[in-house]
Scaffold this active site. Structure first.
Site, PDB file in Angstrom:
ATOM      1  N   GLY A  10      -6.187 -17.606   5.535  1.00  0.00           N
ATOM      2  CA  GLY A  10      -5.408 -17.430   6.753  1.00  0.00           C
ATOM      3  C   GLY A  10      -4.502 -18.618   7.015  1.00  0.00           C
ATOM      4  O   GLY A  10      -4.362 -19.072   8.152  1.00  0.00           O
ATOM      5  N   GLY A  16      -4.997 -22.423  10.435  1.00  0.00           N
ATOM      6  CA  GLY A  16      -4.974 -22.450   8.972  1.00  0.00           C
ATOM      7  C   GLY A  16      -3.750 -23.158   8.431  1.00  0.00           C
ATOM      8  O   GLY A  16      -3.834 -23.946   7.475  1.00  0.00           O
ATOM      9  N   SER A 138     -16.978 -20.522  16.142  1.00  0.00           N
ATOM     10  CA  SER A 138     -16.618 -20.637  17.559  1.00  0.00           C
ATOM     11  C   SER A 138     -17.881 -20.871  18.371  1.00  0.00           C
ATOM     12  O   SER A 138     -18.967 -20.393  18.009  1.00  0.00           O
ATOM     13  CB  SER A 138     -15.930 -19.356  18.054  1.00  0.00           C
ATOM     14  OG  SER A 138     -15.794 -19.363  19.463  1.00  0.00           O
ATOM     15  N   TYR A 161     -16.636 -10.025  18.666  1.00  0.00           N
ATOM     16  CA  TYR A 161     -16.179 -11.344  18.233  1.00  0.00           C
ATOM     17  C   TYR A 161     -17.319 -12.355  18.270  1.00  0.00           C
ATOM     18  O   TYR A 161     -17.543 -13.099  17.302  1.00  0.00           O
ATOM     19  CB  TYR A 161     -15.028 -11.798  19.130  1.00  0.00           C
ATOM     20  CG  TYR A 161     -14.449 -13.141  18.761  1.00  0.00           C
ATOM     21  CD1 TYR A 161     -13.579 -13.267  17.677  1.00  0.00           C
ATOM     22  CD2 TYR A 161     -14.763 -14.283  19.489  1.00  0.00           C
ATOM     23  CE1 TYR A 161     -13.039 -14.494  17.331  1.00  0.00           C
ATOM     24  CE2 TYR A 161     -14.233 -15.515  19.150  1.00  0.00           C
ATOM     25  CZ  TYR A 161     -13.363 -15.621  18.075  1.00  0.00           C
ATOM     26  OH  TYR A 161     -12.838 -16.853  17.737  1.00  0.00           O
TER      27      TYR A 161
END
Length: 275
Positions: A10, A16, A138, A161
């Site tokens: 990414g 990224g 995260s 997520y």
């Protein structure tokens, strides 16, 4: 053959891109792994202009096992080492979507795709002395819940997520345990809330939430700092199996430390990628 190689997934935008740019500036030969090669080429040109370093671009779509296999085979045919793997590619799906292989998109990309790509690149990592794996996770993972009866067909949105980020943290812990005697450091990173494409989406909830999230968001370059620290810090500053935020390890809560569900999820993922 380049002396030091870093793979960043990414890498054409956001965290990224900033990670790839800094690694190139630090004399790593960076392989930018992106879904869209046209966007990757433009980003690679910017990196070369700003750092003077040549970079490589390779295609992979983490929503497709076939694409991941194709990338890994091409990489192993082209390179015989891998110093740093930055598993940065990820997404937030605010609507029900599936991967090419029929799994919920968020969990399919953020965890299953990352899991498969990492497993396929292990031969190159194992050939390289003092290599490192950095998973961009995260803090949301600390609040994630995974239904182990159907972990890859679960909800989308924030629940999906946070579940995918918990899965990434569990993967980090499990892989660190597996590789602790192999000389590979495996850690995760909570980069903080960033002004990146993660907040794109067409649902009413996303349209309401996006302005508030972006109001206090950091730049992508700022968010990239902890991942870069974990990738580049001297050995005596870094251990393995941790999740870092602002360049310091976060204490795991019980959800992250639950051994049985972690092992069960890793086995389910392994069963899937083995067909």
């Amino acid at each position: 053959m380049p002396p030091k190689i870093a793979v960043v997934t990414g890498a054409n935008s956001g965290i990224g891109f900033e990670t790839a740019k800094e690694l190139a500036a630090q004399d790593y030969y960076v392989v930018m792994v992106c879904r869209n090669l046209n966007k990757a080429a433009r980003s690679a040109q910017i990196i070369t202009q700003q750092t003077g370093a040549a970079v490589d671009i390779m295609q992979a779509d983490l929503a497709s096992f076939a694409s991941i296999h194709n990338f890994a085979q091409n990489y192993l045919n082209r390179y015989d080492r891998l110093d740093i793997l930055i598993n940065n590619a990820g997404l937030y799906s605010d609507s029900p979507q599936q991967t090419e292989d029929g799994y919920e998109l968020t969990m399919g990309v953020n965890f299953l795709g990352t899991y498969l790509l990492t497993r396929l690149l292990l031969p190159a990592l194992l050939k390289t002395e003092k290599s490192r794996i950095v998973n961009i996770a995260s803090r949301a993972g600390f609040y994630g819940k995974i239904n182990l009866a159907k972990p890859f067909h679960g909800p989308h949105g924030f629940r999906g997520y946070s579940a995918s980020k918990l899965a990434q943290i569990w993967f980090t812990i499990s892989l660190a345990e597996e590789l602790k005697d192999k000389g590979i450091l495996v850690n995760a990173v909570s980069p903080g809330r960033g002004a990146t494409n993660i907040w794109r989406g067409e649902s009413l909830m996303m349209k309401i939430v996006r302005p508030f999230m972006l109001r206090s968001a950091q730049s992508a370059a700022e968010c990239a700092k902890t991942g870069l620290y974990v990738a580049l810090a001297p050995e005596d500053e870094i251990t393995t199996g941790l999740t870092f935020e602002k360049s310091k390890p976060l204490p795991y809560n019980q959800r992250c430390l639950d051994y049985q569900p972690r092992q069960q999820l890793m086995q389910l993922a392994q069963d899937i990628i083995q067909g």
